[in-house]
Design a protein around this motif. Structure first.
Motif, PDB file in Angstrom:
ATOM      1  N   ARG A   1       0.850  -1.197   0.000  1.00 24.79           N
ATOM      2  CA  ARG A   1       0.000   0.000   0.000  1.00 24.79           C
ATOM      3  C   ARG A   1       0.884   1.246   0.000  1.00 24.79           C
ATOM      4  O   ARG A   1       1.805   1.350   0.814  1.00 24.79           O
ATOM      5  CB  ARG A   1      -0.917   0.019   1.227  1.00 24.79           C
ATOM      6  CG  ARG A   1      -1.991  -1.054   1.209  1.00 24.79           C
ATOM      7  CD  ARG A   1      -2.944  -0.890   2.379  1.00 24.79           C
ATOM      8  NE  ARG A   1      -2.331  -1.254   3.644  1.00 24.79           N
ATOM      9  CZ  ARG A   1      -2.714  -0.770   4.828  1.00 24.79           C
ATOM     10  NH1 ARG A   1      -3.666   0.142   4.901  1.00 24.79           N
ATOM     11  NH2 ARG A   1      -2.126  -1.176   5.942  1.00 24.79           N
TER      12      ARG A   1
ATOM     13  N   ILE B   1       2.326   4.425 -11.486  1.00 26.46           N
ATOM     14  CA  ILE B   1       1.356   3.931 -10.511  1.00 26.46           C
ATOM     15  C   ILE B   1       0.221   3.158 -11.183  1.00 26.46           C
ATOM     16  O   ILE B   1      -0.379   2.283 -10.554  1.00 26.46           O
ATOM     17  CB  ILE B   1       0.811   5.060  -9.615  1.00 26.46           C
ATOM     18  CG1 ILE B   1       0.036   6.096 -10.410  1.00 26.46           C
ATOM     19  CG2 ILE B   1       1.928   5.717  -8.839  1.00 26.46           C
ATOM     20  CD1 ILE B   1      -0.609   7.159  -9.540  1.00 26.46           C
ATOM     21  N   GLN B   2      -0.054   3.443 -12.459  1.00 29.66           N
ATOM     22  CA  GLN B   2      -1.033   2.623 -13.183  1.00 29.66           C
ATOM     23  C   GLN B   2      -0.496   1.204 -13.364  1.00 29.66           C
ATOM     24  O   GLN B   2      -1.241   0.229 -13.200  1.00 29.66           O
ATOM     25  CB  GLN B   2      -1.365   3.270 -14.529  1.00 29.66           C
ATOM     26  CG  GLN B   2      -2.259   4.499 -14.406  1.00 29.66           C
ATOM     27  CD  GLN B   2      -2.445   5.232 -15.712  1.00 29.66           C
ATOM     28  OE1 GLN B   2      -1.603   5.160 -16.614  1.00 29.66           O
ATOM     29  NE2 GLN B   2      -3.541   5.967 -15.834  1.00 29.66           N
TER      30      GLN B   2
ATOM     31  N   THR C   1      -0.594  -0.475  -9.944  1.00 27.24           N
ATOM     32  CA  THR C   1      -1.965  -0.888  -9.623  1.00 27.24           C
ATOM     33  C   THR C   1      -2.322  -2.168 -10.370  1.00 27.24           C
ATOM     34  O   THR C   1      -2.920  -3.089  -9.804  1.00 27.24           O
ATOM     35  CB  THR C   1      -2.959   0.229  -9.977  1.00 27.24           C
ATOM     36  OG1 THR C   1      -2.632   1.406  -9.233  1.00 27.24           O
ATOM     37  CG2 THR C   1      -4.378  -0.179  -9.646  1.00 27.24           C
TER      38      THR C   1
ATOM     39  N   GLY D   1      -2.012  -1.486  -3.807  1.00 26.42           N
ATOM     40  CA  GLY D   1      -3.045  -0.536  -3.418  1.00 26.42           C
ATOM     41  C   GLY D   1      -2.453   0.864  -3.430  1.00 26.42           C
ATOM     42  O   GLY D   1      -1.475   1.132  -2.728  1.00 26.42           O
ATOM     43  N   ILE D   2      -3.020   1.749  -4.236  1.00 24.77           N
ATOM     44  CA  ILE D   2      -2.495   3.103  -4.379  1.00 24.77           C
ATOM     45  C   ILE D   2      -3.586   4.106  -4.037  1.00 24.77           C
ATOM     46  O   ILE D   2      -4.714   4.013  -4.516  1.00 24.77           O
ATOM     47  CB  ILE D   2      -2.012   3.378  -5.822  1.00 24.77           C
ATOM     48  CG1 ILE D   2      -0.961   2.345  -6.241  1.00 24.77           C
ATOM     49  CG2 ILE D   2      -1.464   4.797  -5.942  1.00 24.77           C
ATOM     50  CD1 ILE D   2       0.343   2.428  -5.484  1.00 24.77           C
ATOM     51  N   ARG D   3      -3.250   5.075  -3.198  1.00 21.20           N
ATOM     52  CA  ARG D   3      -4.138   6.192  -2.914  1.00 21.20           C
ATOM     53  C   ARG D   3      -3.338   7.486  -2.987  1.00 21.20           C
ATOM     54  O   ARG D   3      -2.101   7.459  -3.015  1.00 21.20           O
ATOM     55  CB  ARG D   3      -4.782   6.050  -1.525  1.00 21.20           C
ATOM     56  CG  ARG D   3      -5.733   4.865  -1.412  1.00 21.20           C
ATOM     57  CD  ARG D   3      -6.446   4.851  -0.074  1.00 21.20           C
ATOM     58  NE  ARG D   3      -7.307   3.680   0.060  1.00 21.20           N
ATOM     59  CZ  ARG D   3      -8.067   3.427   1.126  1.00 21.20           C
ATOM     60  NH1 ARG D   3      -8.062   4.279   2.150  1.00 21.20           N
ATOM     61  NH2 ARG D   3      -8.812   2.354   1.182  1.00 21.20           N
TER      62      ARG D   3
ATOM     63  N   VAL E   1      -8.683   6.870  -3.731  1.00 17.67           N
ATOM     64  CA  VAL E   1      -8.223   6.296  -4.996  1.00 17.67           C
ATOM     65  C   VAL E   1      -8.478   7.323  -6.099  1.00 17.67           C
ATOM     66  O   VAL E   1      -9.625   7.723  -6.299  1.00 17.67           O
ATOM     67  CB  VAL E   1      -8.958   4.984  -5.324  1.00 17.67           C
ATOM     68  CG1 VAL E   1      -8.501   4.436  -6.663  1.00 17.67           C
ATOM     69  CG2 VAL E   1      -8.743   3.955  -4.220  1.00 17.67           C
TER      70      VAL E   1
ATOM     71  N   LEU F   1      -6.561   6.248 -11.862  1.00 27.29           N
ATOM     72  CA  LEU F   1      -6.227   4.830 -11.758  1.00 27.29           C
ATOM     73  C   LEU F   1      -7.381   3.947 -12.189  1.00 27.29           C
ATOM     74  O   LEU F   1      -7.219   2.752 -12.388  1.00 27.29           O
ATOM     75  CB  LEU F   1      -5.833   4.482 -10.320  1.00 27.29           C
ATOM     76  CG  LEU F   1      -4.581   5.165  -9.787  1.00 27.29           C
ATOM     77  CD1 LEU F   1      -4.167   4.535  -8.469  1.00 27.29           C
ATOM     78  CD2 LEU F   1      -3.445   5.092 -10.784  1.00 27.29           C
TER      79      LEU F   1
END
Length: 318
Positions: free
Chosen positions: A166, A183-184, A187, A192-194, A248, A252
């Motif tokens: 994360r 980050i794409q 993912t 888990g990316i926020r 999120v 994404l």
């Protein structure tokens, strides 16, 4: 969800009815009524008052969002104060307990790593040794393609053997094409990316065994590795605070920024209008309104209309 929505609408239109009487009119069981009431309270849509027969006033979604963000800002200010204290503590640990002639303390719970290559090697070893999860806050990181590719390779190592990963990035980082692409891909690999509006410092925590933090004094290309249980607990708590407050990003989810019609629906939702009222105002069918609302909640990665309003406010869409 249907019960809480119906109760919210009744309290918006007629807050004077005592709650027991209102429950009887709705024909709900006590459990159903209390559950709906509790959900509205948790969302901040109800406020206590002595001016109505129910003892409650139902505020608009926009008001609830403003209160939520104001509370979050207050918590954030407290957290920044705590972060400054933590940094001061780390600085004192370094000054008082790390001997001048060595980068490792006597207990082996803290040591400095110098040089970008050595830090990268340390993180690769950590990716191999991770067993449950890796947590990280990533403000102000190197946005070069070489650095991002190296980071992606390390994180894929951890993901490949089932580690939960994360990461929270600053929202502004998504304006950098290479970071967004990175980050794409991350993912897609299962991370888990926020994103958050702001982050106080960078950090990485591996399981409950190690944290990598900025070096005391902000020395360039130097990291502080900590294995002290008390410090690790603070680091993990700090991460969880920002993870909970982050969201999120629509980027994404492969969704575009909303068009004018979707924005108008968001604005009317935030004003507390029902689907029926929105349909009348925009001169479209209720079915179309429900579809537009569904599009928005999906685009925003939200689980409810209220959460969609919160995310939209954070992104500046309303």
């Amino acid at each position: 969800m249907e019960h809480s929505t119906a109760l919210y609408r009744r309290l918006r239109t007629d807050p004077s009815r005592p709650l027991p009487e209102l429950r009887g009119e709705l024909g709900w069981s006590e459990t159903e009524f209390d559950t709906a009431l509790g959900e509205l309270r948790n969302l901040g849509l109800l406020r206590p008052t002595t001016a109505t027969g129910s003892g409650l006033t139902a505020v608009s979604v926009a008001t609830a969002v403003r209160h939520l963000l104001a509370d979050a800002d207050g918590h954030l200010a407290d957290l920044f104060t705590a972060v400054r204290r933590t940094r001061d503590t780390v600085e004192r640990l370094h000054t008082r307990y790390l001997p001048a002639q060595t980068d490792t303390d006597d207990s082996g719970t803290r040591h400095l790593v110098h040089g970008a290559d050595r830090i990268a090697a340390l993180l690769e070893d950590a990716a191999h040794s991770a067993r449950t999860e890796v947590l990280s806050l990533r403000p102000g990181q190197d946005h070069s393609r070489t650095a991002l590719d190296g980071k992606l390779a390390r994180e894929r190592i951890a993901l490949a053997h089932g580690v939960r990963l994360r990461t929270v990035y600053p929202a502004a980082a998504l304006h950098h094409p290479d970071v967004l692409d990175h980050i794409q891909r991350l993912t897609a690999a299962g991370a888990g990316i926020r994103v958050a509006h702001t982050l106080p410092l960078w950090l990485i925590a591996v399981d409950s065994t190690m944290a990598v933090l900025p070096a005391p004094g902000g020395a360039p290309d130097t990291a502080l590795v900590v294995r002290d249980e008390a410090v690790l607990a603070v680091v993990r708590e700090l991460f969880e605070y920002f993870w909970t407050a982050a969201w999120v990003p629509p980027d994404l989810l492969g969704r575009p920024v909303p068009d004018d019609r979707h924005r108008e629906v968001l604005r009317l939702l935030a004003a507390g209008l029902t689907d029926q009222a929105i349909a009348r105002k925009l001169e479209i069918s209720e079915r179309t309104v429900r579809r537009l609302v569904s599009d928005l909640t999906t685009d925003l990665g939200a689980q409810s209309r209220f959460q969609a309003g919160v995310h939209a406010a954070r992104l500046g869409w309303i």
